[in-house]
Enzyme design. Structure first.
Site, PDB file in Angstrom:
ATOM      1  N   LYS A 128      -0.623  -9.957  -3.532  1.00 37.91           N
ATOM      2  CA  LYS A 128       0.419  -9.753  -4.544  1.00 37.91           C
ATOM      3  C   LYS A 128       1.749  -9.406  -3.872  1.00 37.91           C
ATOM      4  O   LYS A 128       2.785  -9.977  -4.205  1.00 37.91           O
ATOM      5  CB  LYS A 128       0.022  -8.598  -5.486  1.00 37.91           C
ATOM      6  CG  LYS A 128       1.170  -8.087  -6.337  1.00 37.91           C
ATOM      7  CD  LYS A 128       0.745  -6.991  -7.280  1.00 37.91           C
ATOM      8  CE  LYS A 128       1.090  -5.592  -6.875  1.00 37.91           C
ATOM      9  NZ  LYS A 128       2.493  -5.196  -6.876  1.00 37.91           N
ATOM     10  N   ASN A 129       1.695  -8.475  -2.907  1.00 39.22           N
ATOM     11  CA  ASN A 129       2.946  -7.969  -2.354  1.00 39.22           C
ATOM     12  C   ASN A 129       3.568  -8.863  -1.282  1.00 39.22           C
ATOM     13  O   ASN A 129       4.546  -8.497  -0.652  1.00 39.22           O
ATOM     14  CB  ASN A 129       2.758  -6.528  -1.856  1.00 39.22           C
ATOM     15  CG  ASN A 129       2.547  -5.585  -3.042  1.00 39.22           C
ATOM     16  OD1 ASN A 129       2.839  -5.947  -4.188  1.00 39.22           O
ATOM     17  ND2 ASN A 129       2.024  -4.403  -2.780  1.00 39.22           N
ATOM     18  N   CYS A 170       5.517   0.323 -11.239  1.00 39.24           N
ATOM     19  CA  CYS A 170       4.614   1.419 -11.591  1.00 39.24           C
ATOM     20  C   CYS A 170       5.346   2.757 -11.557  1.00 39.24           C
ATOM     21  O   CYS A 170       6.163   3.007 -10.671  1.00 39.24           O
ATOM     22  CB  CYS A 170       3.445   1.448 -10.616  1.00 39.24           C
ATOM     23  SG  CYS A 170       2.433  -0.019 -10.750  1.00 39.24           S
ATOM     24  N   ARG A 196      11.141   6.500  -7.106  1.00 39.99           N
ATOM     25  CA  ARG A 196      11.370   5.153  -6.580  1.00 39.99           C
ATOM     26  C   ARG A 196      12.850   4.744  -6.579  1.00 39.99           C
ATOM     27  O   ARG A 196      13.240   3.754  -7.201  1.00 39.99           O
ATOM     28  CB  ARG A 196      10.515   4.128  -7.340  1.00 39.99           C
ATOM     29  CG  ARG A 196       9.033   4.496  -7.350  1.00 39.99           C
ATOM     30  CD  ARG A 196       8.162   3.402  -7.872  1.00 39.99           C
ATOM     31  NE  ARG A 196       7.859   2.413  -6.853  1.00 39.99           N
ATOM     32  CZ  ARG A 196       7.103   1.343  -7.060  1.00 39.99           C
ATOM     33  NH1 ARG A 196       6.588   1.131  -8.246  1.00 39.99           N
ATOM     34  NH2 ARG A 196       6.865   0.481  -6.102  1.00 39.99           N
ATOM     35  N   ASP A 246      -1.835   2.480  -1.642  1.00 41.43           N
ATOM     36  CA  ASP A 246      -2.443   1.677  -2.711  1.00 41.43           C
ATOM     37  C   ASP A 246      -3.976   1.659  -2.636  1.00 41.43           C
ATOM     38  O   ASP A 246      -4.631   1.126  -3.528  1.00 41.43           O
ATOM     39  CB  ASP A 246      -1.912   0.237  -2.649  1.00 41.43           C
ATOM     40  CG  ASP A 246      -0.410   0.212  -2.638  1.00 41.43           C
ATOM     41  OD1 ASP A 246       0.186   0.478  -3.678  1.00 41.43           O
ATOM     42  OD2 ASP A 246       0.172  -0.035  -1.565  1.00 41.43           O
ATOM     43  N   ARG A 267      -1.540  -7.462 -13.967  1.00 39.25           N
ATOM     44  CA  ARG A 267      -0.274  -7.699 -13.250  1.00 39.25           C
ATOM     45  C   ARG A 267      -0.515  -7.873 -11.755  1.00 39.25           C
ATOM     46  O   ARG A 267       0.288  -8.493 -11.051  1.00 39.25           O
ATOM     47  CB  ARG A 267       0.610  -6.459 -13.444  1.00 39.25           C
ATOM     48  CG  ARG A 267       2.038  -6.747 -13.796  1.00 39.25           C
ATOM     49  CD  ARG A 267       2.869  -5.496 -13.695  1.00 39.25           C
ATOM     50  NE  ARG A 267       3.233  -5.247 -12.315  1.00 39.25           N
ATOM     51  CZ  ARG A 267       3.551  -4.056 -11.811  1.00 39.25           C
ATOM     52  NH1 ARG A 267       3.543  -2.998 -12.559  1.00 39.25           N
ATOM     53  NH2 ARG A 267       3.879  -3.937 -10.549  1.00 39.25           N
TER      54      ARG A 267
HETATM   55  N1  EPU Z   1      12.278   4.941  -1.088  1.00 42.25           N
HETATM   56  C1  EPU Z   1      13.464   5.607  -1.197  1.00 42.25           C
HETATM   57  N2  EPU Z   1      14.628   4.876  -1.307  1.00 42.25           N
HETATM   58  C2  EPU Z   1      14.611   3.510  -1.283  1.00 42.25           C
HETATM   59  C3  EPU Z   1      13.377   2.827  -1.160  1.00 42.25           C
HETATM   60  C4  EPU Z   1      12.222   3.584  -1.056  1.00 42.25           C
HETATM   61  O1  EPU Z   1      13.505   6.860  -1.209  1.00 42.25           O
HETATM   62  O2  EPU Z   1      15.685   2.901  -1.385  1.00 42.25           O
HETATM   63  C5  EPU Z   1      11.023   5.720  -1.010  1.00 42.25           C
HETATM   64  C6  EPU Z   1      10.149   5.511  -2.253  1.00 42.25           C
HETATM   65  O3  EPU Z   1      10.557   6.328  -3.320  1.00 42.25           O
HETATM   66  C7  EPU Z   1       8.758   5.848  -1.737  1.00 42.25           C
HETATM   67  C8  EPU Z   1       8.835   5.373  -0.274  1.00 42.25           C
HETATM   68  O4  EPU Z   1      10.205   5.234   0.059  1.00 42.25           O
HETATM   69  O5  EPU Z   1       8.570   7.241  -1.756  1.00 42.25           O
HETATM   70  C9  EPU Z   1       8.128   4.054  -0.020  1.00 42.25           C
HETATM   71  O6  EPU Z   1       8.611   3.064  -0.919  1.00 42.25           O
HETATM   72  P1  EPU Z   1       8.692   1.505  -0.515  1.00 42.25           P
HETATM   73  O7  EPU Z   1      10.109   1.083  -0.610  1.00 42.25           O
HETATM   74  O8  EPU Z   1       7.978   1.319   0.767  1.00 42.25           O
HETATM   75  O9  EPU Z   1       7.873   0.858  -1.697  1.00 42.25           O
HETATM   76  P2  EPU Z   1       8.176  -0.496  -2.464  1.00 42.25           P
HETATM   77  O10 EPU Z   1       8.720  -1.499  -1.543  1.00 42.25           O
HETATM   78  O11 EPU Z   1       8.905  -0.201  -3.727  1.00 42.25           O
HETATM   79  C10 EPU Z   1       5.876  -1.624  -1.961  1.00 42.25           C
HETATM   80  C11 EPU Z   1       4.746  -2.147  -2.791  1.00 42.25           C
HETATM   81  C12 EPU Z   1       3.964  -0.983  -3.366  1.00 42.25           C
HETATM   82  C13 EPU Z   1       3.449  -0.133  -2.214  1.00 42.25           C
HETATM   83  C14 EPU Z   1       4.620   0.326  -1.336  1.00 42.25           C
HETATM   84  C15 EPU Z   1       4.175   1.098  -0.115  1.00 42.25           C
HETATM   85  C16 EPU Z   1       5.615  -4.212  -3.637  1.00 42.25           C
HETATM   86  C17 EPU Z   1       6.068  -4.997  -4.809  1.00 42.25           C
HETATM   87  N3  EPU Z   1       5.280  -2.949  -3.869  1.00 42.25           N
HETATM   88  O12 EPU Z   1       6.705  -0.889  -2.853  1.00 42.25           O
HETATM   89  O13 EPU Z   1       2.867  -1.557  -4.049  1.00 42.25           O
HETATM   90  O14 EPU Z   1       2.787   0.990  -2.724  1.00 42.25           O
HETATM   91  O15 EPU Z   1       5.374  -0.816  -0.891  1.00 42.25           O
HETATM   92  O16 EPU Z   1       3.318   0.327   0.673  1.00 42.25           O
HETATM   93  O17 EPU Z   1       5.523  -4.731  -2.522  1.00 42.25           O
HETATM   94  C18 EPU Z   1       1.289  -1.760  -5.741  1.00 42.25           C
HETATM   95  O18 EPU Z   1       1.019  -2.871  -5.260  1.00 42.25           O
HETATM   96  O19 EPU Z   1       0.600  -1.213  -6.640  1.00 42.25           O
HETATM   97  C19 EPU Z   1       2.450  -1.026  -5.237  1.00 42.25           C
HETATM   98  C20 EPU Z   1       2.980   0.016  -5.864  1.00 42.25           C
END
Ligand code: EPU
Length: 431
Positions: free
Chosen positions: A23-24, A118, A123, A306, A414
């Protein structure tokens, strides 16, 4: 009733399950394909809600998307004629902000709505915005959307405060067509990002992975469409493996790549479960009672955040006191209250119950869980709060005595392709 599963629990699940594409990665390669000046063909793309939303956004921008086969998607970006991701996609998932790169390179501007996804923490997107400003973009907040403008993005050195997956991907997609070299330090290095980098490389991008969490991207003038098959979903892999352990079942997970779940496999053994490598997959099973473990989530190569929710169900069935210290998201235990109502014994605390450095120390976030097991679970009514918690609820319902009714199941669909049919094939009783 649509959007609801009725599950009769208690049956041991046995059989085979085939992994879907990640998915990701899927949504990211779809967006990356818009950087090219010709068509791409993407294989192994799962038919899940997040992909559908991303496809709709690509089409709303003017791209042509066509399923050539069940999991083969062709994207033609040459007809893109709109720099605004429609506001109606605000709050649907995390992808809109990743359109910055493709839209800025095409139109020198982009408008993308605020994000959803989610509800597992605040976030924020400050890393994304700061990075694009460092690359020369001007950003303003409109009502419900970000507007970004840049005559041309410029390579620079960006040090992320935390190795964010999305921010790393977003910067890479801006950097591949930027002028000069971009260095991302303290970057995320998840296999999903490597897969995105491999796709971009096949399109003509120049991307190096360097030591110490560093990506180096040398901007090129243009990218061409490519054929690419994405990796399988390692979160699905750990989810189904957890299901086998918690349920006392025996499941062959097909299409799994051991190297992507090396860390998870150690925890399978730590709790007393076992696995066997097969030619076409990995078989997960238990021979003895499960025992407790200490788990700390982390960025790659740590234990994925995850994997935490499905694994928590395993720990409810293990002998003794287990601990989970969640260090990636500050609010990823919202689902445990419902599990306790089913008979689990999970206590949350704001303390850091672990040894990994954690951004949530002394911040009053309930980010550590103490799980005492084994506990018998009983069927109940459950409403899915988010994707991975939703899978944990499915698992809980499948091992519980009696019947459960799970609503909001679209949040699980999803991210897990055809989940009902695949669980039915293992012998689950779901209607
Ligand atoms: N963060 C910040 N500021 C930012 C971006 C991130 O503070 O600008 C913080 C977030 O709040 C969090 C941490 O950094 O505490 C990690 O967030 P990250 O940006 O790595 O997460 P993401 O890119 O939004 C993706 C996956 C998530 C997965 C995370 C961590 C996708 C679409 N989502 O999210 O997947 O948990 O990386 O590996 O790729 C899921 O599949 O259920 C899911 C939530």
């Amino acid at each position: 009733m649509e959007n609801t599963y009725k599950i009769k629990g208690g049956k041991k699940l046995k059989g085979e399950i085939v992994l879907a594409g990640a998915k990701n990665v899927s949504t990211k390669v779809m967006i990356a394909s818009l950087l090219a000046d010709s068509k791409s063909v993407l294989e192994n793309i799962p038919r899940i809600g997040d992909v559908e939303i991303t496809k709709e956004i690509c089409e709303a921008l003017g791209a042509k998307c066509q399923w050539l086969d069940k999991n083969v998607l062709e994207i033609d970006p040459t007809t893109i004629n709109n720099f605004k991701v429609p506001l109606e996609y605000s709050g649907k998932n995390r992808t809109p902000i990743l359109f910055f790169g493709p839209l800025i390179h095409r139109f020198q501007k982009a408008e993308v709505p605020f994000l959803g996804g989610c509800t597992i923490g605040e976030r924020p997107v400050d890393f994304h915005l700061n990075a694009y400003e460092q690359m020369g973009a001007k950003i303003e907040c409109l009502e419900g959307a970000y507007r970004v403008e840049a005559k041309g993005l410029k390579g620079t050195i960006i040090r992320l405060p935390y190795p964010s997956v999305g921010a790393t991907e977003n910067i890479i997609m801006g950097a591949v067509l930027a002028e000069g070299t971009t260095v991302i330090e303290n970057a995320a290095i998840e296999p999903e990002i490597e897969d995105l980098a491999l796709f971009l490389q096949s399109m003509g991008a120049i991307i190096y992975q360097d030591v110490n969490r560093t990506w180096i991207i040398k901007g090129v003038k243009k990218l061409k469409g490519s054929y690419y098959r994405i990796i399988n979903d390692r979160i699905e892999a750990a989810s189904f493996a957890s299901l086998a352990l918690a349920n006392g079942g025996d499941i062959l997970v097909k299409g799994i790549d051991q190297r992507y779940i090396l860390t998870f496999l150690n925890w399978v053994r730590k709790v007393g479960g076992d696995f066997e490598l097969r030619k076409d997959g990995i078989r997960f099973y238990t021979t003895n009672n499960l025992h407790s473990a200490i788990v700390e989530t982390d960025v790659h190569p740590g234990f994925m955040t995850d994997w935490q929710q499905p694994f928590s169900i395993v720990l409810t069935q293990a002998n003794g006191v287990s601990i989970i210290h969640e260090t990636v998201y500050e609010n990823r235990f919202g689902y445990v209250e419902a599990l306790n109502k089913m008979g689990a014994n999970i206590q949350l605390t704001t303390h850091c119950l672990g040894s990994k450095p954690c951004r949530f120390t002394n911040r009053d976030y309930y980010h550590s869980a103490i799980i005492t097991g084994p506990t018998k679970l009983h069927g109940t009514k459950l409403e899915v709060p988010d994707l991975r918690a939703g899978f944990a609820y499915l698992m809980a319902a499948l091992i519980a005595q009696g019947e459960s009714e799970i609503t909001n199941i679209d949040k699980v669909e999803r991210g897990y392709e055809n989940i009902k049919e695949r669980l039915l094939n293992l012998g689950a009783e779901i209607s």
